[in-house]
Structures are given as C-alpha cells and as structure tokens.
Write a protein that holds these residues in place. Structure first.
Motif, PDB file in Angstrom:
ATOM      1  N   LYS A 122      10.065  -7.358   2.116  1.00  0.00           N
ATOM      2  CA  LYS A 122       9.082  -7.338   3.200  1.00  0.00           C
ATOM      3  C   LYS A 122       8.264  -6.040   3.156  1.00  0.00           C
ATOM      4  O   LYS A 122       8.807  -4.960   2.954  1.00  0.00           O
ATOM      5  CB  LYS A 122       9.773  -7.453   4.556  1.00  0.00           C
ATOM      6  N   LEU A 123       6.953  -6.170   3.371  1.00  0.00           N
ATOM      7  CA  LEU A 123       6.083  -5.001   3.412  1.00  0.00           C
ATOM      8  C   LEU A 123       6.330  -4.227   4.699  1.00  0.00           C
ATOM      9  O   LEU A 123       6.238  -4.777   5.800  1.00  0.00           O
ATOM     10  CB  LEU A 123       4.615  -5.431   3.335  1.00  0.00           C
ATOM     11  N   ARG A 124       6.675  -2.944   4.548  1.00  0.00           N
ATOM     12  CA  ARG A 124       6.925  -2.106   5.723  1.00  0.00           C
ATOM     13  C   ARG A 124       5.670  -1.349   6.155  1.00  0.00           C
ATOM     14  O   ARG A 124       5.362  -1.270   7.331  1.00  0.00           O
ATOM     15  CB  ARG A 124       8.037  -1.091   5.402  1.00  0.00           C
ATOM     16  N   TRP A 125       4.987  -0.753   5.178  1.00  0.00           N
ATOM     17  CA  TRP A 125       3.834   0.072   5.509  1.00  0.00           C
ATOM     18  C   TRP A 125       2.803   0.025   4.382  1.00  0.00           C
ATOM     19  O   TRP A 125       3.120  -0.381   3.261  1.00  0.00           O
ATOM     20  CB  TRP A 125       4.237   1.520   5.787  1.00  0.00           C
ATOM     21  N   TYR A 126       1.605   0.431   4.729  1.00  0.00           N
ATOM     22  CA  TYR A 126       0.547   0.537   3.721  1.00  0.00           C
ATOM     23  C   TYR A 126      -0.411   1.637   4.153  1.00  0.00           C
ATOM     24  O   TYR A 126      -0.485   2.005   5.334  1.00  0.00           O
ATOM     25  CB  TYR A 126      -0.191  -0.799   3.538  1.00  0.00           C
ATOM     26  N   ALA A 127      -1.125   2.188   3.164  1.00  0.00           N
ATOM     27  CA  ALA A 127      -2.074   3.267   3.446  1.00  0.00           C
ATOM     28  C   ALA A 127      -3.220   3.181   2.461  1.00  0.00           C
ATOM     29  O   ALA A 127      -3.065   2.692   1.334  1.00  0.00           O
ATOM     30  CB  ALA A 127      -1.392   4.629   3.343  1.00  0.00           C
ATOM     31  N   THR A 128      -4.374   3.661   2.884  1.00  0.00           N
ATOM     32  CA  THR A 128      -5.530   3.715   1.991  1.00  0.00           C
ATOM     33  C   THR A 128      -5.181   4.549   0.773  1.00  0.00           C
ATOM     34  O   THR A 128      -4.634   5.650   0.884  1.00  0.00           O
ATOM     35  CB  THR A 128      -6.738   4.333   2.708  1.00  0.00           C
ATOM     36  N   GLY A 129      -5.473   4.006  -0.400  1.00  0.00           N
ATOM     37  CA  GLY A 129      -5.067   4.665  -1.640  1.00  0.00           C
ATOM     38  C   GLY A 129      -6.211   4.915  -2.585  1.00  0.00           C
ATOM     39  O   GLY A 129      -7.248   5.475  -2.201  1.00  0.00           O
ATOM     40  N   LEU A 130      -6.066   4.462  -3.821  1.00  0.00           N
ATOM     41  CA  LEU A 130      -7.025   4.746  -4.884  1.00  0.00           C
ATOM     42  C   LEU A 130      -8.225   3.813  -4.778  1.00  0.00           C
ATOM     43  O   LEU A 130      -8.077   2.600  -4.674  1.00  0.00           O
ATOM     44  CB  LEU A 130      -6.354   4.581  -6.241  1.00  0.00           C
ATOM     45  N   GLN A 131      -9.408   4.400  -4.830  1.00  0.00           N
ATOM     46  CA  GLN A 131     -10.626   3.607  -4.713  1.00  0.00           C
ATOM     47  C   GLN A 131     -11.053   3.132  -6.104  1.00  0.00           C
ATOM     48  O   GLN A 131     -12.063   3.542  -6.653  1.00  0.00           O
ATOM     49  CB  GLN A 131     -11.707   4.427  -4.021  1.00  0.00           C
ATOM     50  N   SER A 132     -10.231   2.270  -6.654  1.00  0.00           N
ATOM     51  CA  SER A 132     -10.430   1.766  -8.003  1.00  0.00           C
ATOM     52  C   SER A 132     -10.056   0.294  -8.042  1.00  0.00           C
ATOM     53  O   SER A 132      -9.226  -0.165  -7.249  1.00  0.00           O
ATOM     54  CB  SER A 132      -9.561   2.557  -8.999  1.00  0.00           C
ATOM     55  N   ASP A 133     -10.679  -0.457  -8.968  1.00  0.00           N
ATOM     56  CA  ASP A 133     -10.344  -1.875  -9.081  1.00  0.00           C
ATOM     57  C   ASP A 133      -9.178  -2.117 -10.024  1.00  0.00           C
ATOM     58  O   ASP A 133      -8.811  -3.267 -10.278  1.00  0.00           O
ATOM     59  CB  ASP A 133     -11.559  -2.684  -9.536  1.00  0.00           C
ATOM     60  N   SER A 134      -8.573  -1.040 -10.541  1.00  0.00           N
ATOM     61  CA  SER A 134      -7.383  -1.183 -11.376  1.00  0.00           C
ATOM     62  C   SER A 134      -6.498   0.051 -11.220  1.00  0.00           C
ATOM     63  O   SER A 134      -6.996   1.163 -11.064  1.00  0.00           O
ATOM     64  CB  SER A 134      -7.753  -1.370 -12.849  1.00  0.00           C
ATOM     65  N   LYS A 150       5.481   2.112   9.758  1.00  0.00           N
ATOM     66  CA  LYS A 150       5.299   0.686   9.936  1.00  0.00           C
ATOM     67  C   LYS A 150       3.813   0.378  10.030  1.00  0.00           C
ATOM     68  O   LYS A 150       3.068   1.069  10.728  1.00  0.00           O
ATOM     69  CB  LYS A 150       6.016   0.221  11.210  1.00  0.00           C
ATOM     70  N   GLY A 151       3.401  -0.660   9.314  1.00  0.00           N
ATOM     71  CA  GLY A 151       2.003  -1.062   9.363  1.00  0.00           C
ATOM     72  C   GLY A 151       1.091  -0.071   8.652  1.00  0.00           C
ATOM     73  O   GLY A 151       1.477   0.574   7.679  1.00  0.00           O
ATOM     74  N   ASP A 152      -0.128   0.039   9.158  1.00  0.00           N
ATOM     75  CA  ASP A 152      -1.129   0.921   8.560  1.00  0.00           C
ATOM     76  C   ASP A 152      -0.827   2.372   8.939  1.00  0.00           C
ATOM     77  O   ASP A 152      -0.957   2.755  10.098  1.00  0.00           O
ATOM     78  CB  ASP A 152      -2.517   0.531   9.050  1.00  0.00           C
ATOM     79  N   VAL A 153      -0.403   3.169   7.950  1.00  0.00           N
ATOM     80  CA  VAL A 153      -0.043   4.569   8.214  1.00  0.00           C
ATOM     81  C   VAL A 153      -1.077   5.530   7.623  1.00  0.00           C
ATOM     82  O   VAL A 153      -0.811   6.722   7.466  1.00  0.00           O
ATOM     83  CB  VAL A 153       1.362   4.893   7.660  1.00  0.00           C
ATOM     84  N   SER A 154      -2.261   5.012   7.322  1.00  0.00           N
ATOM     85  CA  SER A 154      -3.285   5.844   6.687  1.00  0.00           C
ATOM     86  C   SER A 154      -3.589   7.102   7.492  1.00  0.00           C
ATOM     87  O   SER A 154      -3.678   8.211   6.940  1.00  0.00           O
ATOM     88  CB  SER A 154      -4.578   5.040   6.493  1.00  0.00           C
TER      89      SER A 154
END
Length: 439
Positions: free
Chosen positions: A250-262, A292-296
């Motif tokens: 299960k996805l716990r958290w996510y944050a804005t990361g690398l501004q790249s398509d790969s 939890k959730g968006d931690v950006s």
C-alpha cells in the motif's frame, strides 16, 4: 560427531560469511558500500591483483552477487550474443543463472530458462541494455532471478528449481528494455516489474505465493530498484518519490520529485531521508521518509540541480558522490550544496551512439547516457566502472583525489555492470567475463 566447540566454530564461520555477503544489487540495502572493512586493491591489471577470470555462457549487464563462497550472475544465450549482426533466431533466446566458485572462478552450475515469446527484438536503444540486466538477490539459502517477461525464478544454492511466477509481458514503450532488480524484505520477495506490467509485486520467498501487488501507470519510465528507508519501501518515478508499506504494497506517502519523464537510477537512503536525482532538467531532491499522503510541503528537505542520470550515487558520511561522463561531483547530503565538481581528463564514458554494437561486438556507444554501472565503496574509496572498461578509484572526502585508473588489457567488451565487493575482493563483470580482483 560434532562437538560443542566445533559447532560454535561452524556457526561463527557461517555468520562471518553472511555478514560479508553482497546479496543484491549494490549490496546491503542498495547502498553500494562494502559490508566489511577489509582492504580492497586500488590497483590491478591483467597481471596484477587479478585472482581469476571466467568466461560466462553469454553476455549481460546484471551485477554479480556474493553469497558465502559462491558468486551468482545472469546472462543470455541463443540470440544476438555478439551484437545485431549475430541476431539469428529470437525463439532460441535463453536466460541463464550461473553459479561460480568464489575461490577458483569455476562455474559450478548453469541453469537456463527459455525466453517467453514474443520477446523484444535486439537493436536500437534496446541493444544498450539487452536481455540480462536484472541483478539476482539471495537470502543465503535461495537465489531469486528476475528474467523480465520470462518471470521470476527461485533456485536453491545447488541450482534446484523451487518456484516460478509470471509478472507480465509488456514491451517497453520506448524500446529501452527492462532493468529493475528484485530485493528482499524479511520473507517477502519484492519484484519491480515496472516495464513488464507497471507493477510492484510481493511474493512469499519460500513458496512463490503472491502476497500483494501495487499496479500504477506512474511506474512507466522508471528503471530504478527500490530501497528500504526506515519502515518504507522507497522508489522514484517521473515527477514524484513514493513510499510504500513493504508488507502490504500500500502507498503510504508521496512527494514531488524529479521533473523528468524517465528515472533511470535508484534512490539512496540513510534510513530517514531518501535522495533522488536525474539529468535532462530533472534536478535532484531529498525527502524525509515517513508520513501519510502528500508530504511534499512537510518532508522536502531540499531540491537542487541535475545529478547523475543512469548511475546511482553513493551516500557516504553525509555526502553524495557520483561520476557522470568526465565530471566527478560531491554534494552535501544535508543541504544539497555542491562541495566539488571536478573534470577528469580522459573520462570513462563511451562516446555517444544511437545504435550500439552489442555486448559481444566490441565497445558500445553510450546512447547519450554515459556510463551505466553505479559506483561502489570500500575503505573510503569509490570505485567507478566506465563502459570502456576503465575503473577509477577516488578517495572519498571534501576534496577530489583520484588514486588510480585501472584496466584489464585484452577485454574491450561493454562494461555496464555495477561491481560487487566482499571480504576484500572486488568482482567485476564485463559483457561476457567475470573477474575477481584481490591481493
């Protein structure tokens, strides 16, 4: 009869061998850092500090792993083993898991698996990668090989097949192939089938039973291998860094990361923060793990300029190190500030080329991506393998200090595999040859 004393000796010897194992891609938790402090040679050649070399049954760019007195590595045979000119019949393609005696370099066993068809044809940018790019992983009792479309295969250390599981058969939309490697979390084998089905899988390592799956279109364009960051399973994808529960998927958290398509390399971690970087305007980022959730807004420690594109950096004593092309870079891991950026005369990267000559057909172009192997560290020295076969040894610290440049004469084949280190020995893999470096 086993006496109490001999049993204690046996147990201590087994523990020592296990503690020094390099059992997955980039060693312990993907750090790239040797698990012991035994000295590793900083100079070698075809006539110096080369303990043995072994011809493999075919080419590949996966890394060797070390489990006690055995080395495991994958390769392929039957099709395109010497470049596009030798392609032949793709239905003859096989993938191999090879077991090598650590002391002598002798091949102890070789298990092959016919490729599931239809397989991607060899050519173009796919030729920069090939059919054996996933590094196996071991728990010291079994070894697990990920063969892309041909699935996940578990063997015991004597080569006996234990179980097999399919994880998808999609083609890569860019024709770059597949490369992410499996890892272990307790009794769970985590398989990043990011090309094959855009899915992370969790399997019971003992039975092969699927425990969970985490599909997402967001995995498209990802070739990295996940790491365990504290209680989380962390991986970078285009645009974000994700943290999963490794027990459930299960996805716990996510944050804005690398501004790249790969995202071609893997994240690194100190257990509390996750570091990701890219080129081509993707930048770099440090994210505090957890939440939890968006931690950006709350967990972003810093963002910075471009970093390494394909090779995964080293995190060592609060500094990030990497070599890209002919530039060696060091940054402060706490702030992202640059400590040094030094040009290395006559750098290690292969010249750019769109098509490549194949794994067995001589030196191969970099396709604009530079070196493919990631650096590793032993005794405060960084070892960087270039695709032309030169290994740079750099002393880690706040100032750039190049210690040596090493080549093994007579082998001009591609060098895309990240080295392994164990018990004072360095294991290098060219397209078709495995080397043991040691005093």
């Amino acid at each position: 009869m086993i006496t109490r004393f001999s049993l204690l000796v046996l147990l201590s010897s087994t523990f020592a061998a296990t503690a020094a194992d390099w059992a997955r891609f980039r060693g312990p938790n993907g750090s790239g850092i040797a698990p012991d402090d035994k000295p590793v040679p900083v100079e070698w050649s075809a006539t110096k500090n080369l303990k043995w070399k072994t011809a493999l049954p075919g080419p590949g760019s996966s890394s060797p792993i070390v489990v006690g007195d055995r080395i495991f590595v994958t390769c392929w045979s039957g099709y395109a083993t010497d470049g596009p000119q030798s392609a032949g019949d793709i239905t003859a393609l096989k993938r191999h898991l090879v077991c090598v005696d650590r002391t002598t370099g002798k091949i102890l066993w070789d298990k092959s698996v016919p490729a599931k068809q239809p397989e991607e044809p060899y050519g173009g940018m796919f030729a920069q990668n090939g059919y054996a790019s996933h590094t196996p992983v071991s728990d010291g009792k079994s070894v697990f090989a990920f063969f892309g479309k041909s699935g996940v295969h578990a063997f015991d250390l004597e080569g006996k097949p234990l179980w097999q599981a399919d994880v998808g058969d999609w083609d890569d939309r860019r024709n770059w192939g597949s490369a992410s490697s499996p890892i272990l979390h307790g009794d769970i084998l985590i398989v990043p089938a990011l090309v094959e089905s855009q899915t992370l899988y969790g399997f019971d390592k003992n039975t092969g039973k699927q425990l969970w799956k985490a599909p997402s279109e967001g995995f498209a364009g990802t070739w990295g291998t996940p790491v365990l960051a504290g209680a989380d399973l962390a991986i970078a994808v285009p645009g974000e860094v994700w943290g999963f529960n490794p027990d459930t998927g299960k996805l716990r958290w996510y944050a804005t990361g690398l501004q790249s398509d790969s995202v071609c390399n893997s994240v690194v971690t100190d257990g509390s923060a996750v570091y990701a970087m890219s080129e081509r305007g993707g930048g770099s980022v440090a994210i505090k793990a957890g939440g939890k959730g968006d931690v950006s807004a709350t967990n972003t420690l810093w963002t910075g300029p471009n970093g390494s594109r394909i090779a995964t950096p080293i995190l060592w004593e609060d500094r990030l190190y990497w070599i890209s092309g002919s530039i060696a870079t060091c940054r402060d891991a706490k702030t992202g500030a640059e400590i040094y950026s030094e040009r290395i005369e006559g750098g290690t990267a292969a010249p750019s080329s769109g098509g490549g000559q194949g794994f067995g057909g001589g030196r191969r172009g970099g396709g604009g991506g530079g070196d493919y192997a990631s650096p590793v560290v032993a005794n405060g020295h960084l070892y960087h393998m270039g695709r032309r076969g030169e290994v740079l040894v750099v002393k880690l610290g706040p100032k750039f200090e190049l210690i040596s440049r090493n080549t093994i004469e007579g082998d001009t084949s591609d060098r895309s595999a990240t080295p392994a280190i164990s018990n004072g020995q360095l294991f290098l893999r060219s397209a078709k040859t495995l080397y043991c470096i040691g005093e």
